[in-house]
Design a protein around this motif. Sequence first.
Motif, PDB file in Angstrom:
ATOM      1  N   GLY A   1      54.207  20.191  61.571  1.00 49.60           N
ATOM      2  CA  GLY A   1      54.120  21.638  61.423  1.00 49.60           C
ATOM      3  C   GLY A   1      55.473  22.261  61.213  1.00 49.60           C
ATOM      4  O   GLY A   1      56.444  21.581  60.854  1.00 49.60           O
TER       5      GLY A   1
ATOM      6  N   THR B   1      60.955  22.183  60.298  1.00 48.25           N
ATOM      7  CA  THR B   1      59.715  21.477  59.989  1.00 48.25           C
ATOM      8  C   THR B   1      59.777  20.080  60.590  1.00 48.25           C
ATOM      9  O   THR B   1      60.862  19.527  60.793  1.00 48.25           O
ATOM     10  CB  THR B   1      59.489  21.361  58.474  1.00 48.25           C
ATOM     11  OG1 THR B   1      60.504  20.521  57.900  1.00 48.25           O
ATOM     12  CG2 THR B   1      59.535  22.726  57.819  1.00 48.25           C
TER      13      THR B   1
ATOM     14  N   ARG C   1      46.687  22.023  68.623  1.00 51.45           N
ATOM     15  CA  ARG C   1      47.436  22.968  67.801  1.00 51.45           C
ATOM     16  C   ARG C   1      48.044  24.040  68.693  1.00 51.45           C
ATOM     17  O   ARG C   1      47.415  24.511  69.635  1.00 51.45           O
ATOM     18  CB  ARG C   1      46.529  23.617  66.747  1.00 51.45           C
ATOM     19  CG  ARG C   1      47.257  24.605  65.828  1.00 51.45           C
ATOM     20  CD  ARG C   1      46.323  25.097  64.730  1.00 51.45           C
ATOM     21  NE  ARG C   1      45.958  24.003  63.823  1.00 51.45           N
ATOM     22  CZ  ARG C   1      44.964  24.081  62.936  1.00 51.45           C
ATOM     23  NH1 ARG C   1      44.233  25.178  62.867  1.00 51.45           N
ATOM     24  NH2 ARG C   1      44.706  23.071  62.146  1.00 51.45           N
TER      25      ARG C   1
ATOM     26  N   GLU D   1      50.087  27.754  68.154  1.00 50.18           N
ATOM     27  CA  GLU D   1      50.520  28.794  67.228  1.00 50.18           C
ATOM     28  C   GLU D   1      51.357  29.810  67.984  1.00 50.18           C
ATOM     29  O   GLU D   1      51.019  30.180  69.109  1.00 50.18           O
ATOM     30  CB  GLU D   1      49.297  29.472  66.600  1.00 50.18           C
ATOM     31  CG  GLU D   1      48.389  28.522  65.842  1.00 50.18           C
ATOM     32  CD  GLU D   1      46.990  29.081  65.650  1.00 50.18           C
ATOM     33  OE1 GLU D   1      46.716  30.178  66.185  1.00 50.18           O
ATOM     34  OE2 GLU D   1      46.172  28.419  64.982  1.00 50.18           O
TER      35      GLU D   1
ATOM     36  N   GLN E   1      53.369  27.135  63.486  1.00 51.41           N
ATOM     37  CA  GLN E   1      52.255  26.335  63.975  1.00 51.41           C
ATOM     38  C   GLN E   1      52.661  24.866  64.070  1.00 51.41           C
ATOM     39  O   GLN E   1      53.278  24.323  63.154  1.00 51.41           O
ATOM     40  CB  GLN E   1      51.077  26.488  63.011  1.00 51.41           C
ATOM     41  CG  GLN E   1      49.874  25.629  63.316  1.00 51.41           C
ATOM     42  CD  GLN E   1      48.766  25.867  62.319  1.00 51.41           C
ATOM     43  OE1 GLN E   1      48.177  26.948  62.255  1.00 51.41           O
ATOM     44  NE2 GLN E   1      48.460  24.862  61.516  1.00 51.41           N
ATOM     45  N   ILE E   2      52.322  24.240  65.178  1.00 50.50           N
ATOM     46  CA  ILE E   2      52.563  22.813  65.394  1.00 50.50           C
ATOM     47  C   ILE E   2      51.226  22.152  65.712  1.00 50.50           C
ATOM     48  O   ILE E   2      50.470  22.648  66.553  1.00 50.50           O
ATOM     49  CB  ILE E   2      53.553  22.568  66.552  1.00 50.50           C
ATOM     50  CG1 ILE E   2      54.922  23.170  66.234  1.00 50.50           C
ATOM     51  CG2 ILE E   2      53.693  21.069  66.837  1.00 50.50           C
ATOM     52  CD1 ILE E   2      55.665  22.508  65.104  1.00 50.50           C
ATOM     53  N   SER E   3      50.936  21.048  65.039  1.00 51.21           N
ATOM     54  CA  SER E   3      49.691  20.319  65.268  1.00 51.21           C
ATOM     55  C   SER E   3      49.971  18.964  65.910  1.00 51.21           C
ATOM     56  O   SER E   3      51.014  18.350  65.662  1.00 51.21           O
ATOM     57  CB  SER E   3      48.950  20.110  63.941  1.00 51.21           C
ATOM     58  OG  SER E   3      48.561  21.340  63.379  1.00 51.21           O
TER      59      SER E   3
END
Length: 252
Positions: A63, A73, A209, A211, A220-222
């Motif tokens: 993410g 990123t 996830r 947000e 957002q990180i998944s």
Amino acid sequence: MSVPPRSACCWQAGTAACGDAKDNKASAAAPAPKLDTDKLSADEIQKQAKDALATASSVRISGEMNDADGKMTMDLALDTKGQCTGTMSVPGAGKFEIISDGKQSFLKPDTDMWAAVGGPNGAKAAELFKGRYLTGFESDDDFKSFSSVCNLTVLSKQLVEDDDDKSTFTKGSAGTVNGAKTFSLKAKDAKGEESTIHVLVEGKPYPVRIEKSGGKESGQISFGDFDKPLTVQAPPADSVIDFKKFKELQGA
């Protein structure tokens, strides 16, 4: 937290070896545990999510996050053995690929990163070491932070916990993330930053996830591929350079 295994006979000889239909029903795997979102409080769900992530043997984290310095990123697969593989970009310092087999780390910076870390000889380093991996940098003050991204325990904790750890969580709603059933938690800290955590409701309550918005950070990180075995190979020797050569160039 995990699904109980099927009986040994089913694993070793197939379902036909497990007896009649009645026995087959008795030996069937128990259903995955479900998160009781009605009974549990928001704080209890959040704690279960943190605890579940802390017990994961491996995970993929991907993410982006934006802050005052720019966009970060990541797309990293890593495990508790110190193995990892993937890419990451750092605001103002370019992008890099990293590989760690648990014993040795290998870093391949892009041109922007070489310019950022190479000082006056950054452009020269970018050309000289283009497409090659650095190794042996763990003890260097400017580089050792890169190897820490392969520490699953540290990285997951940094991503899940708030800086001041004073956020108030409230319940959100049921939903889906990548086809999996989830339940969301909402949080807002004293600085006005809002976070939403999506937690799996079947099986281990992993956060899948996160947000963020409204504060210094947004994005957002998944999380995925939980407990998936990770096999990492060191890059070929002819594509690796020792960090000492880089330091020698810096001193030139």
